[in-house]
Design an enzyme around this catalytic site. Sequence first.
Site, PDB file in Angstrom:
ATOM      1  CG  ASP A   1      -2.069   0.937   1.145  1.00  0.00           C
ATOM      2  OD1 ASP A   1      -1.855   2.101   0.789  1.00  0.00           O
ATOM      3  OD2 ASP A   1      -3.198   0.509   1.424  1.00  0.00           O
TER       4      ASP A   1
ATOM      5  CB  SER B   1      -6.346   2.460   0.070  1.00  0.00           C
ATOM      6  OG  SER B   1      -5.073   3.034   0.189  1.00  0.00           O
TER       7      SER B   1
ATOM      8  CG  PHE C   1      -1.632 -11.493  14.293  1.00  0.00           C
ATOM      9  CD1 PHE C   1      -1.470 -12.612  15.101  1.00  0.00           C
ATOM     10  CD2 PHE C   1      -1.773 -11.684  12.931  1.00  0.00           C
ATOM     11  CE1 PHE C   1      -1.434 -13.885  14.562  1.00  0.00           C
ATOM     12  CE2 PHE C   1      -1.736 -12.948  12.382  1.00  0.00           C
ATOM     13  CZ  PHE C   1      -1.573 -14.059  13.192  1.00  0.00           C
TER      14      PHE C   1
ATOM     15  CD  GLU D   1      -3.041  -3.294   2.747  1.00  0.00           C
ATOM     16  OE1 GLU D   1      -3.144  -2.085   2.479  1.00  0.00           O
ATOM     17  OE2 GLU D   1      -3.652  -3.825   3.701  1.00  0.00           O
TER      18      GLU D   1
ATOM     19  CG  ASP E   1      -1.091   4.195   3.020  1.00  0.00           C
ATOM     20  OD1 ASP E   1      -1.048   4.940   2.027  1.00  0.00           O
ATOM     21  OD2 ASP E   1      -1.943   4.321   3.925  1.00  0.00           O
TER      22      ASP E   1
ATOM     23  CG  HIS F   1      -0.783   8.436   5.201  1.00  0.00           C
ATOM     24  ND1 HIS F   1      -1.190   9.439   4.337  1.00  0.00           N
ATOM     25  CD2 HIS F   1      -1.451   7.312   4.823  1.00  0.00           C
ATOM     26  CE1 HIS F   1      -2.073   8.939   3.473  1.00  0.00           C
ATOM     27  NE2 HIS F   1      -2.234   7.652   3.732  1.00  0.00           N
TER      28      HIS F   1
ATOM     29  CG  HIS G   1      -2.317   5.088  -3.004  1.00  0.00           C
ATOM     30  ND1 HIS G   1      -1.347   5.571  -2.149  1.00  0.00           N
ATOM     31  CD2 HIS G   1      -3.185   4.414  -2.209  1.00  0.00           C
ATOM     32  CE1 HIS G   1      -1.616   5.224  -0.915  1.00  0.00           C
ATOM     33  NE2 HIS G   1      -2.728   4.503  -0.919  1.00  0.00           N
TER      34      HIS G   1
ATOM     35  CG  HIS H   1      -3.007   8.483  -0.872  1.00  0.00           C
ATOM     36  ND1 HIS H   1      -4.190   7.778  -0.988  1.00  0.00           N
ATOM     37  CD2 HIS H   1      -2.452   8.069   0.290  1.00  0.00           C
ATOM     38  CE1 HIS H   1      -4.342   6.978   0.046  1.00  0.00           C
ATOM     39  NE2 HIS H   1      -3.304   7.139   0.848  1.00  0.00           N
TER      40      HIS H   1
END
Length: 488
Positions: free
Chosen positions: A50, A101, A269, A311, A316, A320, A358, A451
């Site tokens: 991601d 996403s 988890f 994933e 990602d 961020h 992305h 993004h």
Amino acid sequence: MILAAGAASAQDISQANDAWFTAGQDAIQAIINREVNTGRAKNVILLVADGNGVGTNYATRLYAGQQAGKLGEEHVLPYETPDFHSALVKTYNINAQTPDSAPTAGAMNTGVKQRFNLINLGGDAIHDDCATVAGNELTTFAEIVTAMDKSVGVISTARLTHATPAGVYAKTANRNWEGEVPEGCTAQKDIAAQLIDQMDAGVVDLAMGGGRRYFAGEDVTLDEGGNGRRPDGVNLIEQATGKGTQYAWNTETFSGLNLDGKTPILALFNDSHMEYEADRAEDDEPSLADMTKAAIEYLSKNDNGYYLEIEAGRVDHANHAGNAKRTMIDGMAFADAVAMADELTDDADTLIIVTADHEHSIAFNGYCGRGTPIEGLCYDVAKTGEMHSDELVLADDGKPYTVVGYLNGAGSVLVQEGNDYAGSRPDVTQEEATDLDYVQQALIPKSSESHSGEDVAVYAKGPWAHLFDGTIEQNVIFHVMNHAVAAE
């Protein structure tokens, strides 16, 4: 040596023995020798890092190479080898130049582009409007392969109810309806409830990731001491285990799972996302590669094959946060998962696709010498035989700068002063810049870096992988998968 017809003989080319020249010859020979597989794909594995666009992937490549003792740039990630076909992918959403996403995951799982913040609903559905769900639900790849008696698995280091993993099984007018829907909304359930329903229906056989809090009521104390967040009070974990689903919540219980391919698996988890790879403790959570190995062992028990989406969600999140070092470490963990999937499968019958949903507003400064630590400050280009000098490159303000920066984010050099923003770049040392917690300098102030709409890459091997070529729309990824499993 490959030479054009009528070209000079090898001994007439002065650079014929240069290492770069011979490496170039080897590279095209590997491509020439690459076989095209037009068989039917028994299995499909879609690996999504991601936020891992071309730029972020570049940073991970250099970081991985430098951790291996190389200068970095020459390193090859497991999916960058000549046996992988590749293409560029356009990621925009129906109504958004810069994608989210949720619809990007949906595009890869249904074959059509979707609206910002929606998952697996057609173009007439409206964000946050439950009334537009009915009649706009799209058929997912998971549903298609389930009808072919294949198994389905989904793995993420993010919450399983987060956008990318939810793209495998959920249909929602708002990606944030992870544990509840608005009052009066009867056209859909929340995303966590949809996962359990899809497991009950035999569409999803294995699900591993974070997000425990959305599977139990607010009065329930969870495995690690936190509380659930479901206002309806439903304990979906108990509901699932009561019907025979196996449950794991840490490394010990993960290791004890029965990978028979028959008994469904739900592993949660963490209450929220799983830990960043840099912060993960082996006795607390399995790695992405560990989960990949277990999932393939489990799903491979089905003689009809499987679909598995994997994933690396926290690439990602670190972007961020403007935290490049954690981004790259999670990128390396993703590369390990790709290598694991490749090792455990056969190219003859398994289509492996490696991509991103992305890119981010990440950027790279110049002009740095070879071997400059990608997570640190920019060293000058050497004028001697060394790759870089021991002098830092200085900006016009007389201060050094990091190789990696962001156009916006929490590390903005502008700070709020009353009703306005102003400021100048702080002076940074190499020790500070290479610290795990360092937040890169950014221009525009934002609490969370955004993004970007740039293209991402897709790499693939196995049946019909050669269909990835040129520059494609993101929804084409689904069509390659669908063609590969249906090919005669």
